[in-house]
Motif scaffolding. Structure first.
Motif, PDB file in Angstrom:
ATOM      1  N   UNK A  60       0.840  -1.210   0.000  1.00  0.00           N
ATOM      2  CA  UNK A  60       0.000   0.000   0.000  1.00  0.00           C
ATOM      3  C   UNK A  60       0.869   1.251   0.000  1.00  0.00           C
ATOM      4  N   UNK A  61       1.852   1.274   0.879  1.00  0.00           N
ATOM      5  CA  UNK A  61       2.719   2.447   0.991  1.00  0.00           C
ATOM      6  C   UNK A  61       3.527   2.656  -0.277  1.00  0.00           C
ATOM      7  N   UNK A  62       4.076   1.586  -0.827  1.00  0.00           N
ATOM      8  CA  UNK A  62       4.874   1.706  -2.049  1.00  0.00           C
ATOM      9  C   UNK A  62       4.026   2.244  -3.199  1.00  0.00           C
ATOM     10  N   UNK A  63       2.802   1.763  -3.310  1.00  0.00           N
ATOM     11  CA  UNK A  63       1.922   2.212  -4.388  1.00  0.00           C
ATOM     12  C   UNK A  63       1.594   3.699  -4.255  1.00  0.00           C
ATOM     13  N   UNK A  64       1.212   4.120  -3.078  1.00  0.00           N
ATOM     14  CA  UNK A  64       0.755   5.499  -2.904  1.00  0.00           C
ATOM     15  C   UNK A  64       1.901   6.512  -2.832  1.00  0.00           C
ATOM     16  N   UNK A  65       3.091   6.064  -2.466  1.00  0.00           N
ATOM     17  CA  UNK A  65       4.215   6.999  -2.393  1.00  0.00           C
ATOM     18  C   UNK A  65       4.961   7.126  -3.716  1.00  0.00           C
ATOM     19  N   UNK A  67       3.400   6.907  -6.842  1.00  0.00           N
ATOM     20  CA  UNK A  67       2.528   7.421  -7.900  1.00  0.00           C
ATOM     21  C   UNK A  67       2.163   8.855  -7.544  1.00  0.00           C
ATOM     22  N   UNK A  68       2.308   9.812  -8.463  1.00  0.00           N
ATOM     23  CA  UNK A  68       1.997  11.213  -8.148  1.00  0.00           C
ATOM     24  C   UNK A  68       0.573  11.395  -7.628  1.00  0.00           C
ATOM     25  N   UNK A  69       0.405  12.338  -6.721  1.00  0.00           N
ATOM     26  CA  UNK A  69      -0.914  12.603  -6.143  1.00  0.00           C
ATOM     27  C   UNK A  69      -1.916  12.973  -7.233  1.00  0.00           C
ATOM     28  N   UNK A  70      -1.461  13.730  -8.221  1.00  0.00           N
ATOM     29  CA  UNK A  70      -2.358  14.122  -9.308  1.00  0.00           C
ATOM     30  C   UNK A  70      -2.916  12.904 -10.035  1.00  0.00           C
ATOM     31  N   UNK A  71      -2.081  11.893 -10.236  1.00  0.00           N
ATOM     32  CA  UNK A  71      -2.542  10.676 -10.912  1.00  0.00           C
ATOM     33  C   UNK A  71      -3.578   9.955 -10.057  1.00  0.00           C
ATOM     34  N   UNK A  72      -3.378   9.944  -8.746  1.00  0.00           N
ATOM     35  CA  UNK A  72      -4.363   9.341  -7.846  1.00  0.00           C
ATOM     36  C   UNK A  72      -5.709  10.056  -7.965  1.00  0.00           C
ATOM     37  N   UNK A  73      -5.653  11.384  -8.020  1.00  0.00           N
ATOM     38  CA  UNK A  73      -6.886  12.166  -8.138  1.00  0.00           C
ATOM     39  C   UNK A  73      -7.605  11.841  -9.446  1.00  0.00           C
ATOM     40  N   UNK A  74      -6.853  11.798 -10.540  1.00  0.00           N
ATOM     41  CA  UNK A  74      -7.447  11.479 -11.839  1.00  0.00           C
ATOM     42  C   UNK A  74      -8.002  10.058 -11.861  1.00  0.00           C
ATOM     43  N   UNK A  75      -7.286   9.123 -11.231  1.00  0.00           N
ATOM     44  CA  UNK A  75      -7.740   7.737 -11.181  1.00  0.00           C
ATOM     45  C   UNK A  75      -9.074   7.626 -10.457  1.00  0.00           C
ATOM     46  N   UNK A  76      -9.192   8.320  -9.322  1.00  0.00           N
ATOM     47  CA  UNK A  76     -10.440   8.246  -8.562  1.00  0.00           C
ATOM     48  C   UNK A  76     -11.588   8.931  -9.286  1.00  0.00           C
ATOM     49  N   UNK A  77     -11.326  10.087  -9.872  1.00  0.00           N
ATOM     50  CA  UNK A  77     -12.418  10.853 -10.474  1.00  0.00           C
ATOM     51  C   UNK A  77     -12.869  10.270 -11.808  1.00  0.00           C
ATOM     52  N   UNK A  78     -11.913   9.866 -12.641  1.00  0.00           N
ATOM     53  CA  UNK A  78     -12.259   9.354 -13.971  1.00  0.00           C
ATOM     54  C   UNK A  78     -12.302   7.832 -14.039  1.00  0.00           C
ATOM     55  N   UNK A  79     -11.748   7.161 -13.035  1.00  0.00           N
ATOM     56  CA  UNK A  79     -11.704   5.712 -13.046  1.00  0.00           C
ATOM     57  C   UNK A  79     -12.639   5.072 -12.044  1.00  0.00           C
ATOM     58  N   UNK A  80     -12.316   5.229 -10.760  1.00  0.00           N
ATOM     59  CA  UNK A  80     -13.106   4.589  -9.704  1.00  0.00           C
ATOM     60  C   UNK A  80     -14.548   5.066  -9.739  1.00  0.00           C
ATOM     61  N   UNK A  81     -14.755   6.355  -9.986  1.00  0.00           N
ATOM     62  CA  UNK A  81     -16.114   6.909  -9.983  1.00  0.00           C
ATOM     63  C   UNK A  81     -17.019   6.212 -10.988  1.00  0.00           C
ATOM     64  N   UNK A  82     -16.462   5.785 -12.121  1.00  0.00           N
ATOM     65  CA  UNK A  82     -17.282   5.132 -13.158  1.00  0.00           C
ATOM     66  C   UNK A  82     -17.692   3.716 -12.772  1.00  0.00           C
ATOM     67  N   UNK A  83     -17.034   3.147 -11.754  1.00  0.00           N
ATOM     68  CA  UNK A  83     -17.357   1.791 -11.315  1.00  0.00           C
ATOM     69  C   UNK A  83     -18.458   1.767 -10.262  1.00  0.00           C
ATOM     70  N   UNK A  84     -18.828   2.936  -9.770  1.00  0.00           N
ATOM     71  CA  UNK A  84     -19.852   3.012  -8.728  1.00  0.00           C
ATOM     72  C   UNK A  84     -21.241   2.821  -9.325  1.00  0.00           C
ATOM     73  N   UNK A  85     -22.213   2.388  -8.511  1.00  0.00           N
ATOM     74  CA  UNK A  85     -23.599   2.273  -8.993  1.00  0.00           C
ATOM     75  C   UNK A  85     -24.105   3.600  -9.531  1.00  0.00           C
TER      76      UNK A  85
END
Length: 230
Positions: A60-65, A67-85
Motif C-alpha cells: 500500500x505504501x509503495x503504491x501510494x508513495x 505514484x503522483x498525487x495528481x494521478x491518484x486524483x485522476x484515477x479516482x475521479x475518472x476511473x473509480x467513480x465510473x465503477x460506482x452504482x
C-alpha cells in the motif's frame, strides 16, 4: 509595471475567492482526518507481527508513495467513480463529486506518509512499555490505544506537521478535475480580469500564510507535548 488589485477584489471575485477558501479548508480537513485515521491503522497493522499484514501495508505504501498525487486524483475521479452504482454517481455529481473524490485520493495517498511517521514513533517506544502494558492485562490493541500510540504521536509530531503542510498544498491539484478550490478560483479570476501577476500573487500569499501558520501551530503544540528527556 502598474499593479492594480482593485479588479481582483470586486464583490463577485471576492465571493469566488471565499468559496475557493471554503473548498480548500474542506479538502484539507477531510483529507487529513482520513489520512491520520488510516495511517494509524496501517502503522498498527505493520507493527502487529503479522507477515501478511506487513506485506499488505508495505505494498500500500509503495503504491501510494511512488505514484503522483495528481494521478491518484485522476484515477479516482475518472476511473473509480465510473465503477460506482448509477445512483451513487448521480449523488456525487450533485454534491461536488470532484471535491469528494479529490479528498479521498489525497487522504489515501497521504495516509502512506502518516503511517510511516507513526511507525517511526512506535519504534522509538521502548519494548519494555509494550511488555508492561500487556502484563497489566491489556490486549495488543488496548496497549496500543492507551499506552503506546499516545507517546508515538508525540514523538512523530514534527514529521506530522511537515506532511500536514504537504497535504494542504496538494489540495491545489484538485483544480485538475474542476474542484473550485483557491487555485481554481484564482485561475478563473485571472481569465476574466487579465491581471495575471496580481491574481496569482494573491493565491501565492494565501498558501504561504496558511503553510507558515500550520508550521507555527505545530511548533507550539510540539513544545507543549514534548516528552521530557529521561
Amino acid at each position: 509595471m502598474h499593479l492594480d488589485f482593485s479588479a481582483i477584489f470586486l464583490p463577485q471575485y471576492r465571493t469566488q475567492i471565499l468559496h475557493g477558501i471554503e473548498f480548500t479548508v474542506w479538502l484539507t480537513v477531510s483529507s487529513w482526518i482520513l489520512a491520520i485515521g488510516l495511517g494509524t491503522v496501517l502503522a498498527t497493522m505493520r507493527m502487529s507481527g503479522s507477515k501478511i499484514a506487513e506485506y499488505f501495508v508495505a505494498i500500500y505504501i509503495a503504491f501510494h508513495r511512488n505514484v503522483p498525487v495528481l494521478v491518484h486524483i485522476l484515477l479516482w475521479y475518472f476511473g473509480v467513480a465510473t465503477l460506482l452504482p448509477a445512483n451513487v454517481q448521480v449523488w456525487t455529481n450533485a454534491h461536488n463529486g470532484e471535491v469528494i473524490f479529490s479528498s479521498i485520493a489525497i487522504g489515501l495517498c497521504m495516509a502512506a506518509y502518516f503511517s510511516e511517521d507513526i511507525r517511526s514513533g512506535l519504534r522509538s517506544i521502548p519494548w519494555s512499555q509494550h511488555e508492561a502494558s500487556r502484563s497489566l492485562g491489556l490486549t495488543y490493541l488496548g496497549s496500543m490505544r492507551y499506552v503506546i500510540l499516545p507517546q508515538a504521536f508525540r514523538i512523530a509530531l514534527p514529521p506530522f506537521i511537515n506532511h500536514t503542510v504537504l497535504l494542504f498544498k496538494n489540495t491545489s491539484l484538485a483544480m485538475a478535475i474542476g474542484a473550485a478550490e483557491v487555485t481554481y478560483a484564482v485561475q478563473e479570476i485571472e481569465n476574466h480580469t487579465f491581471r495575471t501577476f496580481e491574481t496569482y500573487l494573491v493565491g501565492t500569499v494565501f498558501y504561504l500564510v496558511v503553510s507558515l501558520g500550520l508550521m507555527f501551530v505545530g511548533a507550539v503544540v510540539g513544545r507543549t507535548t514534548r516528552i521530557p528527556s529521561r
